[in-house]
Design a protein around this motif. Sequence first.
Motif, PDB file in Angstrom:
ATOM      1  N   LEU A  13       0.912  -0.677   0.076  1.00  0.00           N
ATOM      2  CA  LEU A  13      -0.337  -0.097   0.144  1.00  0.00           C
ATOM      3  C   LEU A  13       0.791   1.793  -0.062  1.00  0.00           C
ATOM      4  CD1 LEU A  13      -2.324  -1.040   2.990  1.00  0.00           C
ATOM      5  CD2 LEU A  13      -2.504  -1.463   0.172  1.00  0.00           C
ATOM      6  N   GLU A  14       1.489   1.442   0.558  1.00  0.00           N
ATOM      7  CA  GLU A  14       2.589   2.917   0.459  1.00  0.00           C
ATOM      8  C   GLU A  14       3.169   2.797  -0.288  1.00  0.00           C
ATOM      9  OE1 GLU A  14       5.109   5.215   3.035  1.00  0.00           O
ATOM     10  OE2 GLU A  14       2.993   4.132   3.239  1.00  0.00           O
ATOM     11  N   ALA A  15       4.093   1.608  -1.222  1.00  0.00           N
ATOM     12  CA  ALA A  15       4.262   1.544  -2.152  1.00  0.00           C
ATOM     13  C   ALA A  15       3.596   3.224  -3.410  1.00  0.00           C
ATOM     14  CB  ALA A  15       4.939   0.569  -3.117  1.00  0.00           C
ATOM     15  N   GLN A  16       2.100   2.169  -3.028  1.00  0.00           N
ATOM     16  CA  GLN A  16       1.151   2.268  -4.173  1.00  0.00           C
ATOM     17  C   GLN A  16       1.093   4.124  -3.905  1.00  0.00           C
ATOM     18  OE1 GLN A  16       0.177   1.579  -7.717  1.00  0.00           O
ATOM     19  NE2 GLN A  16      -0.916   3.443  -7.230  1.00  0.00           N
ATOM     20  N   LEU A  17       0.541   4.205  -2.751  1.00  0.00           N
ATOM     21  CA  LEU A  17      -0.326   5.540  -2.122  1.00  0.00           C
ATOM     22  C   LEU A  17       1.310   6.499  -2.562  1.00  0.00           C
ATOM     23  CD1 LEU A  17      -2.366   4.477   0.570  1.00  0.00           C
ATOM     24  CD2 LEU A  17      -2.548   5.582  -0.880  1.00  0.00           C
ATOM     25  N   ALA A  18       2.703   6.526  -2.486  1.00  0.00           N
ATOM     26  CA  ALA A  18       3.594   6.915  -2.717  1.00  0.00           C
ATOM     27  C   ALA A  18       3.195   7.453  -4.416  1.00  0.00           C
ATOM     28  CB  ALA A  18       4.740   6.657  -2.151  1.00  0.00           C
ATOM     29  N   GLN A  19       2.884   6.803  -5.225  1.00  0.00           N
ATOM     30  CA  GLN A  19       2.897   6.925  -6.137  1.00  0.00           C
ATOM     31  C   GLN A  19       1.196   8.127  -6.576  1.00  0.00           C
ATOM     32  OE1 GLN A  19       4.378   4.419  -9.079  1.00  0.00           O
ATOM     33  NE2 GLN A  19       3.962   2.995  -7.398  1.00  0.00           N
ATOM     34  N   THR A  20       0.287   8.595  -5.774  1.00  0.00           N
ATOM     35  CA  THR A  20      -0.728   8.526  -6.270  1.00  0.00           C
ATOM     36  C   THR A  20      -1.457   8.682  -5.654  1.00  0.00           C
ATOM     37  OG1 THR A  20      -1.327   6.376  -6.593  1.00  0.00           O
ATOM     38  CG2 THR A  20      -0.612   7.069  -8.565  1.00  0.00           C
ATOM     39  N   PRO A  21      -2.637   9.965  -5.410  1.00  0.00           N
ATOM     40  CA  PRO A  21      -3.410  10.239  -4.042  1.00  0.00           C
ATOM     41  C   PRO A  21      -4.155   8.865  -3.267  1.00  0.00           C
ATOM     42  CG  PRO A  21      -3.724  11.303  -5.594  1.00  0.00           C
ATOM     43  CD  PRO A  21      -2.295  10.642  -6.048  1.00  0.00           C
ATOM     44  N   TYR A  22      -4.517   8.376  -4.190  1.00  0.00           N
ATOM     45  CA  TYR A  22      -5.954   7.367  -4.309  1.00  0.00           C
ATOM     46  C   TYR A  22      -5.301   6.151  -5.160  1.00  0.00           C
ATOM     47  CZ  TYR A  22      -8.633  11.672  -2.772  1.00  0.00           C
ATOM     48  OH  TYR A  22      -8.576  12.392  -2.428  1.00  0.00           O
ATOM     49  N   LEU A  23      -5.532   5.208  -4.541  1.00  0.00           N
ATOM     50  CA  LEU A  23      -5.052   3.263  -4.976  1.00  0.00           C
ATOM     51  C   LEU A  23      -5.771   3.206  -6.248  1.00  0.00           C
ATOM     52  CD1 LEU A  23      -6.833   0.974  -2.164  1.00  0.00           C
ATOM     53  CD2 LEU A  23      -4.181   0.873  -2.598  1.00  0.00           C
ATOM     54  N   LEU A  24      -6.287   4.120  -7.154  1.00  0.00           N
ATOM     55  CA  LEU A  24      -6.604   3.697  -8.271  1.00  0.00           C
ATOM     56  C   LEU A  24      -6.111   5.421  -9.315  1.00  0.00           C
ATOM     57  CD1 LEU A  24     -10.048   1.798  -9.043  1.00  0.00           C
ATOM     58  CD2 LEU A  24      -7.642   1.179  -9.175  1.00  0.00           C
ATOM     59  N   GLY A  25      -5.413   5.459  -8.247  1.00  0.00           N
ATOM     60  CA  GLY A  25      -4.501   6.894  -9.474  1.00  0.00           C
ATOM     61  C   GLY A  25      -5.674   8.184  -8.888  1.00  0.00           C
ATOM     62  N   GLU A  26      -5.472   9.435  -9.763  1.00  0.00           N
ATOM     63  CA  GLU A  26      -6.435  10.358  -9.234  1.00  0.00           C
ATOM     64  C   GLU A  26      -8.102  10.597  -8.230  1.00  0.00           C
ATOM     65  OE1 GLU A  26      -4.162  12.935  -8.579  1.00  0.00           O
ATOM     66  OE2 GLU A  26      -2.448  12.206  -9.460  1.00  0.00           O
ATOM     67  N   ASP A  27      -8.600   9.930  -8.154  1.00  0.00           N
ATOM     68  CA  ASP A  27      -9.469   9.760  -7.815  1.00  0.00           C
ATOM     69  C   ASP A  27      -9.689   9.429  -7.039  1.00  0.00           C
ATOM     70  OD1 ASP A  27     -10.617  12.296  -9.856  1.00  0.00           O
ATOM     71  OD2 ASP A  27     -10.597   9.977 -11.516  1.00  0.00           O
ATOM     72  N   PHE A  28     -10.653   9.507  -6.206  1.00  0.00           N
ATOM     73  CA  PHE A  28     -11.366   8.762  -4.645  1.00  0.00           C
ATOM     74  C   PHE A  28     -12.413   7.280  -5.515  1.00  0.00           C
ATOM     75  CE2 PHE A  28     -14.781   7.764  -1.308  1.00  0.00           C
ATOM     76  CZ  PHE A  28     -14.291   6.930  -0.820  1.00  0.00           C
ATOM     77  N   SER A  29     -11.785   6.028  -5.083  1.00  0.00           N
ATOM     78  CA  SER A  29     -12.687   4.986  -5.064  1.00  0.00           C
ATOM     79  C   SER A  29     -13.490   4.440  -3.924  1.00  0.00           C
ATOM     80  CB  SER A  29     -11.695   4.183  -6.570  1.00  0.00           C
ATOM     81  OG  SER A  29     -11.077   3.065  -5.467  1.00  0.00           O
ATOM     82  N   VAL A  30     -14.375   3.336  -4.519  1.00  0.00           N
ATOM     83  CA  VAL A  30     -15.108   2.489  -3.232  1.00  0.00           C
ATOM     84  C   VAL A  30     -13.636   1.214  -2.189  1.00  0.00           C
ATOM     85  CG1 VAL A  30     -16.832   2.023  -4.689  1.00  0.00           C
ATOM     86  CG2 VAL A  30     -15.364   0.458  -5.003  1.00  0.00           C
ATOM     87  N   ALA A  31     -12.197   1.518  -3.354  1.00  0.00           N
ATOM     88  CA  ALA A  31     -11.478   0.943  -2.778  1.00  0.00           C
ATOM     89  C   ALA A  31     -10.461   1.657  -1.199  1.00  0.00           C
ATOM     90  CB  ALA A  31     -10.602  -0.205  -3.561  1.00  0.00           C
ATOM     91  N   ASP A  32     -10.608   2.609  -1.817  1.00  0.00           N
ATOM     92  CA  ASP A  32      -9.988   3.706  -0.606  1.00  0.00           C
ATOM     93  C   ASP A  32     -11.294   4.058   0.430  1.00  0.00           C
ATOM     94  OD1 ASP A  32      -7.997   5.011  -2.363  1.00  0.00           O
ATOM     95  OD2 ASP A  32      -9.571   5.761  -3.798  1.00  0.00           O
ATOM     96  N   ALA A  33     -12.522   4.130   0.360  1.00  0.00           N
ATOM     97  CA  ALA A  33     -13.597   4.115   1.692  1.00  0.00           C
ATOM     98  C   ALA A  33     -13.152   2.141   2.063  1.00  0.00           C
ATOM     99  CB  ALA A  33     -14.865   3.869   0.846  1.00  0.00           C
ATOM    100  N   TYR A  34     -12.921   1.487   1.504  1.00  0.00           N
ATOM    101  CA  TYR A  34     -12.465   0.161   2.478  1.00  0.00           C
ATOM    102  C   TYR A  34     -11.185   0.081   2.763  1.00  0.00           C
ATOM    103  CZ  TYR A  34     -12.580  -4.769   2.345  1.00  0.00           C
ATOM    104  OH  TYR A  34     -12.997  -6.480   3.513  1.00  0.00           O
ATOM    105  N   LEU A  35     -10.358   1.239   2.239  1.00  0.00           N
ATOM    106  CA  LEU A  35      -9.337   0.840   2.848  1.00  0.00           C
ATOM    107  C   LEU A  35      -8.788   1.370   4.224  1.00  0.00           C
ATOM    108  CD1 LEU A  35      -6.154  -0.698   2.753  1.00  0.00           C
ATOM    109  CD2 LEU A  35      -5.659   2.147   1.795  1.00  0.00           C
ATOM    110  N   PHE A  36      -9.442   2.915   4.209  1.00  0.00           N
ATOM    111  CA  PHE A  36      -9.893   3.648   5.222  1.00  0.00           C
ATOM    112  C   PHE A  36     -10.235   2.909   6.571  1.00  0.00           C
ATOM    113  CE2 PHE A  36     -12.111   7.024   7.678  1.00  0.00           C
ATOM    114  CZ  PHE A  36     -11.223   7.737   8.260  1.00  0.00           C
ATOM    115  N   THR A  37     -11.938   2.866   6.052  1.00  0.00           N
ATOM    116  CA  THR A  37     -12.073   1.844   7.459  1.00  0.00           C
ATOM    117  C   THR A  37     -10.861   0.596   7.811  1.00  0.00           C
ATOM    118  OG1 THR A  37     -14.573   2.004   6.093  1.00  0.00           O
ATOM    119  CG2 THR A  37     -13.483   0.437   7.607  1.00  0.00           C
ATOM    120  N   CYS A  38     -10.756  -0.437   7.127  1.00  0.00           N
ATOM    121  CA  CYS A  38      -9.463  -1.247   7.904  1.00  0.00           C
ATOM    122  C   CYS A  38      -8.652  -0.272   8.848  1.00  0.00           C
ATOM    123  CB  CYS A  38      -9.083  -1.927   7.129  1.00  0.00           C
ATOM    124  SG  CYS A  38     -10.552  -3.279   5.912  1.00  0.00           S
ATOM    125  N   LEU A  39      -7.971   0.403   8.210  1.00  0.00           N
ATOM    126  CA  LEU A  39      -6.699   1.002   8.579  1.00  0.00           C
ATOM    127  C   LEU A  39      -7.362   1.863   9.846  1.00  0.00           C
ATOM    128  CD1 LEU A  39      -4.430   2.045   5.068  1.00  0.00           C
ATOM    129  CD2 LEU A  39      -4.205   0.060   7.159  1.00  0.00           C
TER     130      LEU A  39
END
Length: 203
Positions: A137-163
């Motif tokens: 996760l750290e490697a991906q988020l060091a490159q992009t603000p969200y998991l899929l790139g520039e836009d917030f997605s449902v994956a970010d909601a799930y990741l935020f919930t768990c973290l």
Amino acid sequence: MKLYYSPGACSLSPHIVLHASGLPFTVEKVNLRVNPHLTASGVEFASISPKGYVPALQLEDGTVLSEGVAIVQYLADQVPERKLAPANGTLARYRLQEWLNYIATEIHKSFSPLFYPASDEVKNAAWDKLRGRFGVLEAQLAQTPYLLGEDFSVADAYLFTCLNWAHMVHRSLEDFPAISAFMQRVQALPAVQAALKDEGLLR
């Protein structure tokens, strides 16, 4: 639609997505500390969702959908203009599902030992395993603000919930600066603020 939830549990993810979607919905709290589990209106939760755990989303026709990763994709597909998930059939959609599965199997479930009675050795081993998973996760988020790139997605909601559970089990994410920045970024979003307030997790 009605979302059945427990404060701070994995049901926070679809709760965030519901707010982000702009769709009309209500929520009902489920008490998972009593047996049988009861909703706030006194109904046995198993009569609504036989699996017995949150989240569960009751659709307008009474159909009940369970499993967070299914619910959030269903919601995203109702409002494609919100760009909460890439279009079905695209490689980007499979990338989303790749992240959702990684979060479900490697992050979500790996937190479980930290919430239940266990020795320090067991809990430390569970945290060490999670820290290894955080590296991806750290490697991906060091490159992009969200998991899929520039836009917030449902994956970010799930990741935020768990973290977000890290502080609940008295663990720190400070060794992961990109993850820490992600958590601050996501928590500041209006949909996330609204869901946290609804669940009594934010004043």
